[in-house]
Design a protein around this motif. Structure first.
Motif, mmCIF file in Angstrom:
data_model
loop_
_atom_site.group_PDB
_atom_site.id
_atom_site.type_symbol
_atom_site.label_atom_id
_atom_site.label_comp_id
_atom_site.label_asym_id
_atom_site.label_seq_id
_atom_site.Cartn_x
_atom_site.Cartn_y
_atom_site.Cartn_z
ATOM 1 N N ASP A 46 0.828 -1.205 0.000
ATOM 2 C CA ASP A 46 0.000 0.000 0.000
ATOM 3 C C ASP A 46 0.864 1.257 0.000
ATOM 4 O O ASP A 46 0.592 2.211 -0.743
ATOM 5 C CB ASP A 46 -0.912 -0.030 1.232
ATOM 6 N N ARG A 96 -4.578 -2.543 -10.367
ATOM 7 C CA ARG A 96 -5.848 -3.248 -10.157
ATOM 8 C C ARG A 96 -5.969 -3.763 -8.736
ATOM 9 O O ARG A 96 -7.058 -3.815 -8.162
ATOM 10 C CB ARG A 96 -5.974 -4.426 -11.129
ATOM 11 N N THR A 97 -4.844 -4.149 -8.151
ATOM 12 C CA THR A 97 -4.845 -4.780 -6.832
ATOM 13 C C THR A 97 -4.882 -3.766 -5.700
ATOM 14 O O THR A 97 -5.378 -4.054 -4.604
ATOM 15 C CB THR A 97 -3.598 -5.681 -6.687
ATOM 16 N N ARG A 107 -8.102 -3.135 -3.596
ATOM 17 C CA ARG A 107 -8.488 -4.288 -2.775
ATOM 18 C C ARG A 107 -7.587 -4.401 -1.549
ATOM 19 O O ARG A 107 -8.050 -4.725 -0.450
ATOM 20 C CB ARG A 107 -8.424 -5.564 -3.618
ATOM 21 N N SER A 153 -8.645 -1.783 0.916
ATOM 22 C CA SER A 153 -9.867 -2.205 1.596
ATOM 23 C C SER A 153 -9.572 -3.232 2.681
ATOM 24 O O SER A 153 -10.115 -3.161 3.793
ATOM 25 C CB SER A 153 -10.854 -2.776 0.575
ATOM 26 N N LEU A 154 -8.697 -4.203 2.386
ATOM 27 C CA LEU A 154 -8.324 -5.209 3.374
ATOM 28 C C LEU A 154 -7.652 -4.570 4.588
ATOM 29 O O LEU A 154 -7.931 -4.943 5.733
ATOM 30 C CB LEU A 154 -7.395 -6.244 2.736
ATOM 31 N N GLU A 164 -18.133 2.267 -6.171
ATOM 32 C CA GLU A 164 -17.080 1.255 -6.055
ATOM 33 C C GLU A 164 -15.847 1.818 -5.371
ATOM 34 O O GLU A 164 -15.129 1.096 -4.687
ATOM 35 C CB GLU A 164 -16.713 0.700 -7.439
ATOM 36 N N ARG A 198 -16.311 1.318 -1.840
ATOM 37 C CA ARG A 198 -16.280 -0.098 -1.487
ATOM 38 C C ARG A 198 -14.860 -0.644 -1.470
ATOM 39 O O ARG A 198 -14.504 -1.437 -0.602
ATOM 40 C CB ARG A 198 -17.123 -0.914 -2.470
ATOM 41 N N ASP A 199 -14.060 -0.237 -2.463
ATOM 42 C CA ASP A 199 -12.716 -0.832 -2.556
ATOM 43 C C ASP A 199 -11.669 -0.074 -1.755
ATOM 44 O O ASP A 199 -10.515 -0.472 -1.700
ATOM 45 C CB ASP A 199 -12.280 -0.993 -4.015
ATOM 46 N N SER A 228 -10.462 3.018 -2.219
ATOM 47 C CA SER A 228 -9.673 4.070 -2.859
ATOM 48 C C SER A 228 -10.174 5.457 -2.461
ATOM 49 O O SER A 228 -9.457 6.446 -2.592
ATOM 50 C CB SER A 228 -9.690 3.917 -4.386
#
Length: 298
Positions: free
Chosen positions: A14, A67-68, A71, A74-75, A138, A141-142, A144
């Protein structure tokens, strides 16, 4: 044997994607540069991807990394919420970056007070303001985007909202223009002067045009600009008429030599609200940020 991808490695990932630099990531994580470099090597083996590659004098993320990244963000947010839920945190020692999506009209009146209030209580916190784009849920949700500040209804059940304030649009003109000498111009008088429209989508029509049509009138839009700030600057150097949020006009109008006035028509009010994802509802740091943003408006 494949590398084990633990939470600490995800934090390195990150930071690398935020900083686009091993040195920058090491400073953010308070690690040595060699340790961060070794962690990048482990990430590359675990993910079977270079993650960052040389691009001129800097480094650029690979398509896989881009792309990753949301996610992983979010984790990390979920892990932070799980660990800190129902526990007190030290705001003064908080080291975190929050991304806030906001339009320029709201940002101009809210960002300064929000940044000052945040810096006073949590000097290790960074507020990253990004402009509105597609307004996709989104991004919340993700991970960002941490907070969304804007107008419009949110009906998705996994999002939470809180009202901030109600806004109305007002007219602005240069104080020395013929229209500026009138306290409450009529719709007909407004139509006697060219207008500038602020629309990032390039639209030259809006609720005012509907009100004018109902009154048998029509205005001439001479210019369409992408932001409210540009509209104010253009009006300040011309005899155009502009429409901006009242808070924006009150805060910057006098400094720009502008005068604002109410529009003599029933234009819809704008309900500005705060929006976030449900997974961060109980996160103490995020909850503190939401409270700080709301307090900045008092």
């Amino acid at each position: 044997m494949p590398e084990h991808l633990d939470l600490n490695l995800l934090r390195v990932f990150d930071a690398l994607l935020q900083e686009r630099s091993v040195t920058g990531a090491s400073e953010q994580l308070h690690l040595s540069i060699p340790a961060t470099s070794r962690a990048l090597g482990r990430l590359r083996r675990a993910m079977s991807d270079p993650i960052l590659v040389r691009a001129g004098r800097g480094m650029a993320p690979t398509p896989f990394a881009l792309r990753t990244a949301p996610r992983v963000r979010s984790l990390l947010d979920e892990a932070s919420a799980l660990i800190t839920a129902d526990r007190a945190i030290s705001i003064a020692e908080l080291q975190r970056a929050f991304t806030i999506r906001i339009n320029d009209g709201v940002a101009a009146t809210l960002a300064t007070t929000a940044v000052e209030a945040t810096a006073a209580a949590a000097p290790g916190v960074t507020l990253r303001f990004v402009t509105e784009g597609t307004e996709s849920t989104e991004a919340l949700r993700d991970g960002s985007v941490d907070l969304d500040i804007g107008v419009g209804d949110v009906t998705t059940p996994d999002l939470r909202t809180a009202p901030l304030y109600r806004e109305r649009m007002v007219g602005i003109v240069r104080a020395d223009s013929p229209l500026g000498r009138r306290r409450r111009p009529t719709l007909r008088q407004l139509c006697q002067h060219p207008h500038v429209s602020a629309s990032r989508r390039g639209r030259d029509r809006g609720p005012l045009d509907e009100a004018l049509t109902a009154a048998g009138l029509e205005r001439r839009v001479a210019a369409v600009v992408p932001t409210l700030a540009v509209a104010m600057l253009l009006v300040s150097t011309s005899h155009y008429v502009g429409l901006v949020p009242q808070r924006l006009a009150e805060q910057y109008g006098q400094a720009l030599g502008l005068r604002w006035f109410p529009i003599p028509a029933e234009l819809p009010a704008l309900d500005v609200r705060l929006c976030w994802h449900a997974r961060l509802d109980a996160d103490p740091a995020q909850r503190w940020l939401r409270d700080t943003v709301r307090a900045a408006l008092d």
